[in-house]
Design a protein around this motif. Structure first.
Motif, PDB file in Angstrom:
ATOM      1  N   ARG A  48      -1.127  -4.256  -8.092  1.00  0.00           N
ATOM      2  CA  ARG A  48      -2.769  -4.025  -8.367  1.00  0.00           C
ATOM      3  C   ARG A  48      -2.502  -4.064  -9.645  1.00  0.00           C
ATOM      4  O   ARG A  48      -2.328  -3.412 -10.797  1.00  0.00           O
ATOM      5  CB  ARG A  48      -3.739  -3.134  -7.868  1.00  0.00           C
ATOM      6  CG  ARG A  48      -4.021  -3.190  -6.369  1.00  0.00           C
ATOM      7  CD  ARG A  48      -5.042  -2.198  -5.687  1.00  0.00           C
ATOM      8  NE  ARG A  48      -5.601  -2.785  -4.924  1.00  0.00           N
ATOM      9  CZ  ARG A  48      -5.507  -2.359  -3.324  1.00  0.00           C
ATOM     10  NH1 ARG A  48      -4.148  -1.320  -3.594  1.00  0.00           N
ATOM     11  NH2 ARG A  48      -4.981  -3.105  -2.482  1.00  0.00           N
TER      12      ARG A  48
ATOM     13  N   PHE B 200       1.132   3.760  -2.594  1.00  0.00           N
ATOM     14  CA  PHE B 200       0.784   4.863  -2.295  1.00  0.00           C
ATOM     15  C   PHE B 200       1.898   6.702  -3.527  1.00  0.00           C
ATOM     16  O   PHE B 200       1.728   6.944  -4.416  1.00  0.00           O
ATOM     17  CB  PHE B 200       0.670   6.469  -1.050  1.00  0.00           C
ATOM     18  CG  PHE B 200       1.359   7.190  -0.737  1.00  0.00           C
ATOM     19  CD1 PHE B 200      -0.484   7.525  -0.206  1.00  0.00           C
ATOM     20  CD2 PHE B 200       2.025   8.062  -0.430  1.00  0.00           C
ATOM     21  CE1 PHE B 200      -0.652   8.945  -0.651  1.00  0.00           C
ATOM     22  CE2 PHE B 200       2.297   9.710   0.239  1.00  0.00           C
ATOM     23  CZ  PHE B 200       0.584  10.022  -0.108  1.00  0.00           C
TER      24      PHE B 200
ATOM     25  N   GLU C 253     -14.255   4.393  -8.935  1.00  0.00           N
ATOM     26  CA  GLU C 253     -15.089   5.165  -7.379  1.00  0.00           C
ATOM     27  C   GLU C 253     -16.222   5.872  -7.891  1.00  0.00           C
ATOM     28  O   GLU C 253     -15.972   7.060  -8.707  1.00  0.00           O
ATOM     29  CB  GLU C 253     -13.927   5.548  -6.161  1.00  0.00           C
ATOM     30  CG  GLU C 253     -14.344   5.432  -5.607  1.00  0.00           C
ATOM     31  CD  GLU C 253     -13.560   6.386  -4.044  1.00  0.00           C
ATOM     32  OE1 GLU C 253     -12.358   5.491  -4.112  1.00  0.00           O
ATOM     33  OE2 GLU C 253     -13.702   7.382  -4.073  1.00  0.00           O
TER      34      GLU C 253
ATOM     35  N   ASN D  71     -18.851   7.900  -6.104  1.00  0.00           N
ATOM     36  CA  ASN D  71     -19.195   9.318  -4.900  1.00  0.00           C
ATOM     37  C   ASN D  71     -18.768   7.854  -3.843  1.00  0.00           C
ATOM     38  O   ASN D  71     -19.924   7.561  -3.364  1.00  0.00           O
ATOM     39  CB  ASN D  71     -21.222   8.688  -4.685  1.00  0.00           C
ATOM     40  CG  ASN D  71     -21.254   9.493  -3.633  1.00  0.00           C
ATOM     41  OD1 ASN D  71     -21.049  10.796  -2.979  1.00  0.00           O
ATOM     42  ND2 ASN D  71     -22.366   9.447  -3.242  1.00  0.00           N
ATOM     43  N   GLY D  72     -17.793   7.932  -3.582  1.00  0.00           N
ATOM     44  CA  GLY D  72     -16.404   7.287  -2.782  1.00  0.00           C
ATOM     45  C   GLY D  72     -16.619   5.686  -2.258  1.00  0.00           C
ATOM     46  O   GLY D  72     -16.067   5.000  -2.001  1.00  0.00           O
ATOM     47  N   ARG D  73     -17.878   4.584  -3.484  1.00  0.00           N
ATOM     48  CA  ARG D  73     -17.776   4.131  -3.424  1.00  0.00           C
ATOM     49  C   ARG D  73     -17.473   2.878  -4.974  1.00  0.00           C
ATOM     50  O   ARG D  73     -17.172   3.826  -5.297  1.00  0.00           O
ATOM     51  CB  ARG D  73     -19.439   2.956  -3.340  1.00  0.00           C
ATOM     52  CG  ARG D  73     -19.674   3.297  -2.154  1.00  0.00           C
ATOM     53  CD  ARG D  73     -21.270   3.251  -1.899  1.00  0.00           C
ATOM     54  NE  ARG D  73     -21.850   3.612  -1.089  1.00  0.00           N
ATOM     55  CZ  ARG D  73     -21.779   4.161  -0.268  1.00  0.00           C
ATOM     56  NH1 ARG D  73     -21.909   5.948  -1.009  1.00  0.00           N
ATOM     57  NH2 ARG D  73     -22.727   4.887   0.978  1.00  0.00           N
ATOM     58  N   ARG D  74     -16.759   2.074  -4.502  1.00  0.00           N
ATOM     59  CA  ARG D  74     -16.191   1.265  -5.759  1.00  0.00           C
ATOM     60  C   ARG D  74     -16.649   0.106  -6.452  1.00  0.00           C
ATOM     61  O   ARG D  74     -17.518  -0.584  -5.857  1.00  0.00           O
ATOM     62  CB  ARG D  74     -14.372   0.541  -5.034  1.00  0.00           C
ATOM     63  CG  ARG D  74     -13.944   0.086  -6.564  1.00  0.00           C
ATOM     64  CD  ARG D  74     -12.395  -0.861  -5.777  1.00  0.00           C
ATOM     65  NE  ARG D  74     -11.606  -1.026  -6.646  1.00  0.00           N
ATOM     66  CZ  ARG D  74     -11.098   0.217  -6.965  1.00  0.00           C
ATOM     67  NH1 ARG D  74     -11.028   1.580  -6.799  1.00  0.00           N
ATOM     68  NH2 ARG D  74     -10.271   0.155  -8.191  1.00  0.00           N
TER      69      ARG D  74
ATOM     70  N   HIS E 205     -17.726  -5.662  13.730  1.00  0.00           N
ATOM     71  CA  HIS E 205     -17.042  -6.189  12.427  1.00  0.00           C
ATOM     72  C   HIS E 205     -16.624  -7.193  12.680  1.00  0.00           C
ATOM     73  O   HIS E 205     -15.624  -7.204  11.724  1.00  0.00           O
ATOM     74  CB  HIS E 205     -16.893  -5.204  11.479  1.00  0.00           C
ATOM     75  CG  HIS E 205     -17.712  -4.005  11.292  1.00  0.00           C
ATOM     76  ND1 HIS E 205     -17.510  -3.693   9.921  1.00  0.00           N
ATOM     77  CD2 HIS E 205     -18.533  -3.223  11.306  1.00  0.00           C
ATOM     78  CE1 HIS E 205     -18.167  -2.350   9.545  1.00  0.00           C
ATOM     79  NE2 HIS E 205     -19.132  -2.148  10.340  1.00  0.00           N
TER      80      HIS E 205
ATOM     81  N   VAL F 124     -17.625  -9.934   9.819  1.00  0.00           N
ATOM     82  CA  VAL F 124     -17.432  -9.019   8.359  1.00  0.00           C
ATOM     83  C   VAL F 124     -16.872  -9.935   7.056  1.00  0.00           C
ATOM     84  O   VAL F 124     -15.842 -10.434   7.434  1.00  0.00           O
ATOM     85  CB  VAL F 124     -16.342  -7.825   7.960  1.00  0.00           C
ATOM     86  CG1 VAL F 124     -16.682  -7.692   6.542  1.00  0.00           C
ATOM     87  CG2 VAL F 124     -17.995  -7.009   8.839  1.00  0.00           C
TER      88      VAL F 124
ATOM     89  N   ARG G 123     -22.009  -7.541   6.810  1.00  0.00           N
ATOM     90  CA  ARG G 123     -22.074  -7.816   7.904  1.00  0.00           C
ATOM     91  C   ARG G 123     -23.285  -9.352   8.375  1.00  0.00           C
ATOM     92  O   ARG G 123     -23.876  -9.085   8.387  1.00  0.00           O
ATOM     93  CB  ARG G 123     -22.255  -6.947   8.950  1.00  0.00           C
ATOM     94  CG  ARG G 123     -21.616  -5.911   9.257  1.00  0.00           C
ATOM     95  CD  ARG G 123     -21.685  -5.019   9.554  1.00  0.00           C
ATOM     96  NE  ARG G 123     -23.034  -3.888   9.528  1.00  0.00           N
ATOM     97  CZ  ARG G 123     -23.733  -3.387  10.044  1.00  0.00           C
ATOM     98  NH1 ARG G 123     -23.309  -2.338  11.321  1.00  0.00           N
ATOM     99  NH2 ARG G 123     -24.998  -2.770   9.521  1.00  0.00           N
TER     100      ARG G 123
ATOM    101  N   GLU H 240       0.490  -1.649  -0.049  1.00  0.00           N
ATOM    102  CA  GLU H 240       0.189   0.551  -0.081  1.00  0.00           C
ATOM    103  C   GLU H 240       1.102   1.046  -0.167  1.00  0.00           C
ATOM    104  O   GLU H 240       0.533   2.115  -0.606  1.00  0.00           O
ATOM    105  CB  GLU H 240      -1.020   0.063   1.212  1.00  0.00           C
ATOM    106  CG  GLU H 240      -1.748  -1.057   1.905  1.00  0.00           C
ATOM    107  CD  GLU H 240      -3.119  -1.312   0.298  1.00  0.00           C
ATOM    108  OE1 GLU H 240      -3.025   0.017  -0.758  1.00  0.00           O
ATOM    109  OE2 GLU H 240      -3.612  -2.587   0.217  1.00  0.00           O
ATOM    110  N   VAL H 241       1.967   0.822   1.237  1.00  0.00           N
ATOM    111  CA  VAL H 241       2.689   1.916   1.032  1.00  0.00           C
ATOM    112  C   VAL H 241       4.021   2.953  -0.493  1.00  0.00           C
ATOM    113  O   VAL H 241       3.709   3.626  -1.259  1.00  0.00           O
ATOM    114  CB  VAL H 241       3.940   2.251   2.169  1.00  0.00           C
ATOM    115  CG1 VAL H 241       4.857   2.984   2.042  1.00  0.00           C
ATOM    116  CG2 VAL H 241       3.516   2.092   3.524  1.00  0.00           C
TER     117      VAL H 241
ATOM    118  N   MET I  79     -18.045  -6.799  -1.892  1.00  0.00           N
ATOM    119  CA  MET I  79     -18.265  -5.920  -0.704  1.00  0.00           C
ATOM    120  C   MET I  79     -18.291  -6.080   0.201  1.00  0.00           C
ATOM    121  O   MET I  79     -19.039  -7.526   0.990  1.00  0.00           O
ATOM    122  CB  MET I  79     -20.231  -5.118  -1.147  1.00  0.00           C
ATOM    123  CG  MET I  79     -19.573  -3.773  -2.350  1.00  0.00           C
ATOM    124  SD  MET I  79     -18.130  -2.414  -1.892  1.00  0.00           S
ATOM    125  CE  MET I  79     -19.218  -1.276  -0.800  1.00  0.00           C
ATOM    126  N   ALA I  80     -18.104  -5.852   1.834  1.00  0.00           N
ATOM    127  CA  ALA I  80     -18.213  -6.927   2.804  1.00  0.00           C
ATOM    128  C   ALA I  80     -19.771  -5.999   3.566  1.00  0.00           C
ATOM    129  O   ALA I  80     -19.995  -5.382   3.178  1.00  0.00           O
ATOM    130  CB  ALA I  80     -17.298  -6.023   3.738  1.00  0.00           C
TER     131      ALA I  80
END
Lengths: 371, 378
Positions: B46, B33, B86, B88-91, B336, B339, B364, B29-30, B361-362
């Motif tokens: 990815r 980034f 993405e 509105n914030g959702r993948r 969670h 999940v 619960r 991830e780093v 998507m996760a």
């Protein structure tokens, strides 16, 4: 402690109270989107940039004249400490709660996120997300009550060793990340013969691996990269971890151990309704009032009450939910515990000192009786 | 799991020696980034692709030409990929057909094209058609789909395309054209209105170039305006008229579910072969009430089990009733612990009443119930 004798809401009021809290949650969740995604990305970017800045300043000791080294180490250590605080609190703690699961971004999935601290996020998910958040302030179920190290409530058993707790409270603060890391191992089980050392070692393996990685990174790799400035970087990193430990300890203790918070007997969780659970979360938590910077640096645990009502709602929303929660509490006569950090932490220190001596619980208030 | 173990496990199959050496010291991830400050499509593991060209094909329809990074696998004409972006914030992830022909060459020159028609209310299609711009980066999954060319295509072929069903068939047509049209091919292309027609100039040029390729446009909701266009929904009579000699042809059909069913009825058993791919526009699932419990098939992808679970219980309760013991904690949707990603299907959040069908998507488990057949990553 006048509020302890305050009348509890009637069952009908309590149900309405719960419905209002539910409604606030539903409204907020329905509105999640771009703004929240951008927020957590910015926090992630801030962590990365501040960390690089802190490590860069420490590396700069290589080129500093002798007299400048100490201030440089102090500055670098402080900046790196801030990066670690942000990583652990506003980023890690919140993401691991699953607050950003709805984004579907692999980088911010609560189940897989790992943070810059010796404890593994897997252990944390169990001790914190489940035990502490479900059984908040219930004696014998929430291990966070004094972390089995400190006696903070009269309901905890007194032992002569508690007399020294003002001293080891300080040591605990300095080593807080290690306390959190070993919490789920419940090392005491070995001494009472419930598990063997071998079993403990097996269970501890992931924690040991994670700790080793953290130690190698902060105390070997980065110092070695600095060559002759080995010890400057080493000490700067030590300082950064120390600052993070003391700060997180202070914030977390302010959340549940101030003078007016309540703790509960085990029986309370039996047949508890959602509204009763909400009420217990509010009664067992305390907020910190302050600036936006304080909220970010505390990972929004300054909104401990909102966090406990809505642990999986993005923390950047707590500030706008807080006035609504406070208003609901006012209308139903529920005490909303908030105060400045200095005030709240003074109460924590008082608890640490007061309950190092024998103390006994006040007469049972209605809220402590089995419902 | 320690951070290092995670990093090693995070190695993509495409990893080279340098990446393997670096793996223990790198947090993927780093890494992403920092390198994405240089190029937004670079990643440790990815599969991502940059939009390098955007062409309007028809009303509400664009072709996006993508430049994949090295983690994106190869594909065959006629296949699809899952594309995510993405919104509105959702993948959000949806499948799209690839419309171009992969060219052999260096990995940097690889391209993949998708042609996207905006669906009313469709989150990703609206985003891709209206907002995606050259330079944007999309997630791209591995290619899948069986409707591909044989090693040596021969004989008489009939393509039946309806609406955006043209996309995989366009990929196949282009691939055949690249092989100098080794088959005798008829493409029947149904559209509601002329404004929907895609690739028309190119298809006409191909039919002019290859005498063995015949294009027939069929309009269903407008009067024909160009000589040679046919009209009307698919029928036996229409098919006999536009594509005589069905019994000697291999049929490939792609379009909405209803079209495919009609085509299958008309062709299956009468043609040499019938290969079809249908798609159904995402329709809201009619929900049975919680009290009106039925059983649905729940597939646990990781353990390879398949269960019949009641829709009247939370997934956690239902799984436990089957003797399973998935990790769980508070049983009230707070911690969670339970999940897990929902790979496919629709679930309902029992607290809010919201239904969710977004793949991967996760969910619960303790506060969600199944609404349809489900696949869980459990």
């Amino acid at each position: 402690m006048s509020h302890l004798t305050r009348r509890e809401p009637s069952p009908e009021d309590l149900a309405r109270f719960g419905a209002e809290i539910d409604d606030l949650r539903a409204r907020t969740v329905a509105d999640l989107g771009e703004r929240d995604a951008r927020y957590i990305r910015r926090i992630y970017a801030a962590v990365r940039w501040i960390e690089v800045l802190g490590r860069g300043v420490l590396m700069a000791c290589l080129f500093m004249p002798q007299a400048w080294i100490v201030p440089t180490v102090l500055a670098g250590g402080l900046i790196l400490g801030i990066a670690k605080i942000l990583d652990n609190m506003e980023l890690g703690h919140n993401v691991i709660h699953g607050q950003f699961d709805w984004m579907g971004d692999a980088r911010f999935q609560g189940k897989t996120f790992e943070w810059d601290i010796v404890g593994t996020s897997d252990n944390w998910r169990k001790t914190h997300n489940f035990k502490h958040h479900t059984y908040t302030n219930v004696h014998g179920m929430d291990d966070d009550i004094g972390y089995d190290v400190l006696r903070l409530f009269p309901e905890q058993k007194w032992h002569p060793a508690a007399l020294l707790q003002p001293l080891y409270a300080v040591i605990f603060a300095l080593l807080f990340q290690w306390g959190v890391a070993v919490q789920d191992l419940r090392i005491g089980r070995v001494f009472i013969g419930r598990i063997t050392w071998r079993k403990l070692a097996q269970e501890a393996a992931p924690t040991l691996r994670k700790s080793r990685r953290q130690l190698v990174k902060d105390y070997l790799v980065f110092p070695l990269l600095a060559g002759p400035a080995f010890w400057s970087v080493f000490l700067g990193n030590l300082m950064a971890n120390g600052i993070r430990n003391v700060w997180t300890y202070t914030v977390i203790f302010c959340g549940h151990f101030t003078a007016d918070v309540q703790t509960f007997p085990k029986g309370i969780v039996k047949n508890e309704t959602r509204a009763q659970w909400y009420l217990r979360q509010i009664q067992g938590s305390s907020n910190l009032s302050g600036s936006k910077l304080l909220h970010i640096m505390t990972g929004n645990l300054s909104h401990q009450i909102e966090h406990h009502l809505f642990p999986d709602v993005p923390a950047n929303r707590y500030a706008e939910m807080a006035p609504v929660v406070r208003d609901i509490c006012r209308r139903y006569g529920v005490h909303y515990n908030t105060g400045s950090m200095v005030g709240q932490f003074s109460q924590v220190i008082w608890r640490i000192i007061r309950h190092s001596f024998p103390s006994s619980p006040a007469p049972m208030s209605p809220s402590l009786q089995a419902r | 799991m320690s951070a290092s173990a995670q990093a090693v496990n995070g190695l993509p199959p495409t990893a080279g020696w340098l990446q393997r050496v670096m793996a223990p010291a790198v947090d993927p991830e780093v890494f992403d980034f920092w390198v994405q400050h240089l190029n937004r499509a670079w990643s440790w593991s990815r599969p991502l692709a940059t939009i390098v060209e955007r062409r309007v094909e028809a009303r509400d329809t664009v072709t996006l030409v993508l430049k994949p990074n090295r983690h994106v696998g190869g594909f065959l004409p006629g296949q699809h990929v899952n594309v995510s972006a993405e919104v509105n914030g959702r993948r959000v992830t949806r499948s799209y057909s690839l419309t171009n022909v992969p060219k052999p060459g260096r990995s940097g020159s690889r391209r993949m094209s998708i042609t996207v028609k905006r669906v009313e209310g469709g989150a990703l299609s609206s985003h891709l058609v209206q907002h995606a711009r050259v330079g944007d980066v999309l997630g791209v999954g591995p290619a899948f789909g069986e409707m591909t060319l044989p090693a040596q295509p021969q004989g008489r072929w009939l393509f039946l395309a309806a609406g955006s069903g043209i996309t995989p068939l366009m990929g196949l047509t282009r691939a055949l054209a690249a092989q100098h049209m080794p088959v005798d091919l008829t493409l029947l292309y149904w559209v509601k209105t002329h404004a929907e027609l895609c690739f028309l100039q190119e298809l006409r040029a191909l039919s002019a170039r290859f005498p063995q390729f015949r294009l027939q446009v069929v309009v269903t909701h407008e009067a024909p305006t160009v000589p040679g266009e046919a009209q009307g929904l698919i029928s036996a009579q229409q098919l006999a008229q536009l594509a005589p000699g069905l019994s000697e042809q291999q049929v490939f059909a792609c379009g909405p579910g209803g079209f495919i069913e009609a085509a299958r009825e008309l062709c299956a058993g009468r043609s040499q072969a019938f290969i079809a791919e249908g798609f159904t526009p995402v329709a809201p699932v009619a929900l049975p009430a919680a009290t009106d419990a039925r059983t649905v098939r729940v597939t646990l992808q990781r353990t390879g089990r398949e269960l019949q679970l009641s829709t009247g219980l939370s997934l956690l309760d239902a799984l436990e009733a089957e003797g399973l013991n998935p990790p769980s904690g508070c049983r009230m949707g707070v911690c969670h612990t339970c999940v897990c990603p929902r790979v496919e299907g629709t679930t309902q959040d029992m607290q809010s009443g919201d239904t969710q069908s977004e793949s991967n998507m996760a969910v619960r488990l303790c506060v969600s119930r199944a609404c349809t057949d489900l696949t869980l990553d459990l």
